[in-house]
Design an enzyme around this catalytic site. Structure first.
Site, mmCIF file in Angstrom:
data_model
loop_
_atom_site.group_PDB
_atom_site.id
_atom_site.type_symbol
_atom_site.label_atom_id
_atom_site.label_comp_id
_atom_site.label_asym_id
_atom_site.label_seq_id
_atom_site.Cartn_x
_atom_site.Cartn_y
_atom_site.Cartn_z
ATOM 1 C CG ASP A 63 -2.050 0.906 1.338
ATOM 2 O OD1 ASP A 63 -2.277 1.515 0.154
ATOM 3 O OD2 ASP A 63 -2.656 1.441 2.222
ATOM 4 N N GLY A 66 0.076 5.585 -4.455
ATOM 5 C CA GLY A 66 -0.347 6.640 -4.882
ATOM 6 C C GLY A 66 -0.030 7.871 -4.059
ATOM 7 N NE ARG A 67 -1.534 6.559 1.363
ATOM 8 C CZ ARG A 67 -1.640 5.770 2.136
ATOM 9 N NH1 ARG A 67 -1.569 6.222 3.469
ATOM 10 N NH2 ARG A 67 -2.115 4.683 1.876
ATOM 11 C CG ASN A 111 -7.593 -2.428 -6.073
ATOM 12 O OD1 ASN A 111 -6.698 -3.074 -5.895
ATOM 13 N ND2 ASN A 111 -8.004 -1.686 -5.334
ATOM 14 N NE ARG A 236 -7.991 0.683 4.515
ATOM 15 C CZ ARG A 236 -7.682 1.852 4.702
ATOM 16 N NH1 ARG A 236 -7.472 2.388 5.911
ATOM 17 N NH2 ARG A 236 -7.270 2.438 3.637
ATOM 18 C CB SER A 238 -7.536 -3.878 2.715
ATOM 19 O OG SER A 238 -7.228 -2.911 3.449
ATOM 20 C CD GLU A 249 2.496 -12.748 16.162
ATOM 21 O OE1 GLU A 249 2.084 -11.514 16.400
ATOM 22 O OE2 GLU A 249 1.851 -13.624 16.845
#
Length: 298
Positions: A63, A66-67, A111, A236, A238, A249
Site C-alpha cells: 500500500d 499513490g501517496r 480495485n 486494516r 482490507s 502476526e
C-alpha cells in the site's frame, strides 16, 4: 499483537553499531541463500536475525503507491511502476532466505472501481512485470500461483497468468502467490459454492468443517501466513486472506510501498521473532488466570 513501527526507530541502534567502523556502501555478510552485498543497516539487522526461526509464509499488503507519487508531484502510475522494484526486492530476498511462501496483494476485487486508465495501466504493468521478471523467478526456483477469479480478467492477462504458472510449475523453491482480482470474502464464497456443487446430487447432510473448507480455498496446500506486513501505516486488513490470517502476526510500517526495501523487510522479520505465538493457549507450566469469584446472589 499488532505493532506500528516508524522508520527512524532503528536510527540510534544503527548509529551505535557503525560508529567505530568506516562506512561503506555495502558489506559482505555470509547468510544462507547468499543475499549478496548488503548495506551497513542490513548487516546490523542480519546480525540480530535468527535464520532458523523465519516465518514459513509471509503475506504483504503493498500500500502507498499513490501517496508516494503524490508527495513527489507525480502521477499515480509513477508510484505503481516504482513499487515493482520493491516487489522484486521482497520476492528475491524471501526466496534466498528460504521462506516457504510469499503472498503479495496486487489487485483487489474492489480495485475495479478505480479509473479505467489506472486499471488498464495496472494490468499492462503486471504483464510487463511477468515477462521481465521471469528469468529471475526461474533462477530462484520460484513457483508461481495466482489467487484469482481468473475469468473476470482481460483475456491477455489470463493468458499470461496461466503461462507463468505452467512455466514455473516444476520449480522447487518458494511459492509466490499473487493475489489478483482477489477478495477474502469472495474467496470464502467461492469455496462454499465449490463444496455445494460437489455435494449436489449426493444428498449429503454432513456439516462443513474448517479443514474441509480450507481445502477449497485458493491457498489450498500452503501453510497459513505467519506474518502479515502492511505498508503505508493503514491499520486494516482490507479484505485480504480473511480466513488464513486468523493467527498471523501483523506488522504495520509507515513506509510507503515504493520505499519498502530489504532493510524494512528484515525489520519486519525481526519483529516477528520477538512475538510470543500462543494460538489462544498458554505456555507449558504457566497457570491460567483465575476468574474472580462471583458475588452471592448473582
Amino acid at each position: 499483537m499488532l505493532t506500528l513501527r516508524r522508520k527512524e526507530d532503528f536510527g540510534e541502534a544503527f548509529r551505535t553499531t557503525v560508529s567505530h567502523t568506516k562506512m561503506h556502501k555495502t558489506l559482505q555478510v555470509p547468510v544462507p541463500g547468499s543475499l549478496g552485498p548488503v548495506t551497513p543497516e542490513e548487516a546490523c539487522l542480519l546480525e540480530k536475525l535468527d535464520l532458523t526461526r523465519l516465518p514459513r509464509h509471509v503475506a504483504v499488503i503493498m500500500d502507498g503507491n499513490g501517496r508516494w507519487a503524490q508527495k513527489r508531484h507525480l502521477p499515480r502510475i509513477a508510484g505503481h511502476r516504482s513499487g515493482t522494484q520493491s516487489a522484486r526486492t521482497t520476492i528475491e530476498t524471501c526466496a534466498r532466505l528460504k521462506i516457504e511462501a510469499l503472498t503479495l496483494y496486487a489487485f483487489s476485487v474492489e480495485n475495479w472501481r478505480r479509473p479505467k486508465a489506472e486499471i488498464d495501466f495496472l494490468m499492462q504493468l503486471l504483464r510487463e512485470y511477468l515477462r521481465k521478471e521471469m528469468p529471475l523467478i526461474q533462477k530462484n526456483e520460484i513457483r508461481m500461483r495466482f489467487l484469482v477469479r481468473i475469468g473476470e480478467l482481460p483475456s491477455g492477462v489470463q493468458k499470461d497468468v496461466r503461462e507463468a504458472m505452467e512455466k514455473t510449475a516444476g520449480n522447487q523453491g518458494m511459492v509466490l502467490c499473487v493475489a489478483l482480482n482477489y477478495g477474502g470474502r469472495a474467496e470464502i464464497v467461492d469455496a462454499m459454492n465449490a463444496i455445494l456443487e460437489e455435494r449436489n446430487g449426493h444428498g449429503s447432510a454432513e456439516r462443513i468443517s474448517e479443514e474441509q473448507l480450507a481445502r477449497y480455498l485458493y491457498t489450498e496446500g500452503l501453510p497459513d501466513p505467519d506474518l502479515l506486513i502492511r505498508t503505508s501505516g493503514e491499520m486494516r486488513v482490507s479484505n485480504f486472506l480473511l480466513w488464513q490470517i486468523a493467527y498471523a502476526e501483523i506488522f504495520v510500517t509507515e513506509t510507503l510501498w515504493p520505499d519498502f526495501n530489504r532493510a524494512r523487510l528484515l525489520e519486519a522479520l525481526l519483529e516477528f521473532q520477538k512475538r510470543e505465538r500462543r494460538y489462544g493457549g498458554i505456555r507449558e507450566g504457566e497457570a491460567p488466570v483465575e476468574k474472580p469469584a462471583r458475588a452471592a446472589g448473582h
